[in-house]
Design an enzyme around this catalytic site. Structure first.
Site, PDB file in Angstrom:
ATOM      1  N   ASN A  53       0.906  -1.409  -0.114  1.00 34.58           N
ATOM      2  CA  ASN A  53      -0.371  -0.158  -0.208  1.00 34.58           C
ATOM      3  C   ASN A  53       0.940   1.284  -0.543  1.00 34.58           C
ATOM      4  O   ASN A  53       0.580   1.861   1.030  1.00 34.58           O
ATOM      5  CB  ASN A  53      -1.418  -0.259   1.107  1.00 34.58           C
ATOM      6  N   HIS A  54       1.759   1.246  -0.996  1.00 37.43           N
ATOM      7  CA  HIS A  54       2.453   2.349  -1.104  1.00 37.43           C
ATOM      8  C   HIS A  54       3.266   2.297  -2.608  1.00 37.43           C
ATOM      9  O   HIS A  54       3.655   1.420  -3.437  1.00 37.43           O
ATOM     10  CB  HIS A  54       4.119   2.589   0.048  1.00 37.43           C
ATOM     11  N   ALA A  55       4.160   3.589  -3.166  1.00 45.00           N
ATOM     12  CA  ALA A  55       4.722   3.461  -4.191  1.00 45.00           C
ATOM     13  C   ALA A  55       5.487   4.377  -3.963  1.00 45.00           C
ATOM     14  O   ALA A  55       5.741   4.647  -2.548  1.00 45.00           O
ATOM     15  CB  ALA A  55       4.217   4.659  -5.364  1.00 45.00           C
TER      16      ALA A  55
END
Ligand code: T46
Length: 146
Positions: A53-55
């Site tokens: 749940n991140h970039a």
């Protein structure tokens, strides 16, 4: 500046014989097209959990499920979404740059090994989805105007 975002499934050559299998990975090769500055692994994952749940802004990584299986979901700046099941040690996923990712559906015995192009830096993370979409929009606009 072009949008630096790429998701690519990789398949590594296996050196198999009657004794079993061996996979060798060398940095700056077709298999691993960057210098490896960091290695980490995820294991003993709580059933049903979703990680990621991140970039990342710049980081290049190769994900390999060296035991068991898990699924990686990706979204690139153009909004394209993809799912990749890693269920054998010769299968890997290259994730380069601005890609929103989730890791899920871990089997009980899953060990997810990650080769990374950079040292750990919280500054390289975008952990909020709306901020990722904003960064993606800006990167896409820059690409069009060049
Ligand atoms: C990614 C996916 C595939 C460190 O101290 N050093 C490290 O090198 C890493 C990767 C993490 N950490 C700390 C930071 C957090 O306190 O370990 C904790 C868990 O990290 P995080 O919640 O970011 O883990 P995941 O599984 O959500 O994401 C990880 C990587 O962080 C990320 O870069 O792409 O795996």
């Amino acid at each position: 500046m072009a949008v630096q975002a790429r998701v690519e499934e990789l398949r590594f050559p296996m050196h198999g014989d009657a004794r079993g299998q061996l996979i060798a990975l060398e940095a700056m090769s077709d298999a691993v097209p960057f210098e490896v500055k960091r290695v980490y692994y995820i294991f003993d994952t709580t059933p049903g959990t979703i990680r990621g749940n991140h970039a990342h802004k710049d980081l290049r990584q190769i994900l390999i499920c060296i035991s068991g299986a898990c699924t990686i979901s990706c979204e690139t700046p153009d909004g394209a979404q993809s799912e990749h099941r890693l269920d054998w040690p010769d299968r890997a996923l290259l994730i380069d740059g601005l890609v929103w990712r989730q890791m899920k559906d871990f089997s009980k015995d899953a060990v997810l090994l990650v080769l990374a192009s950079g040292h750990y830096s919280e500054d390289d993370y975008i952990r909020d989805y709306a901020s990722f979409r904003d960064a993606a929009r800006i990167a896409m606009q820059q690409e069009v105007s060049e």
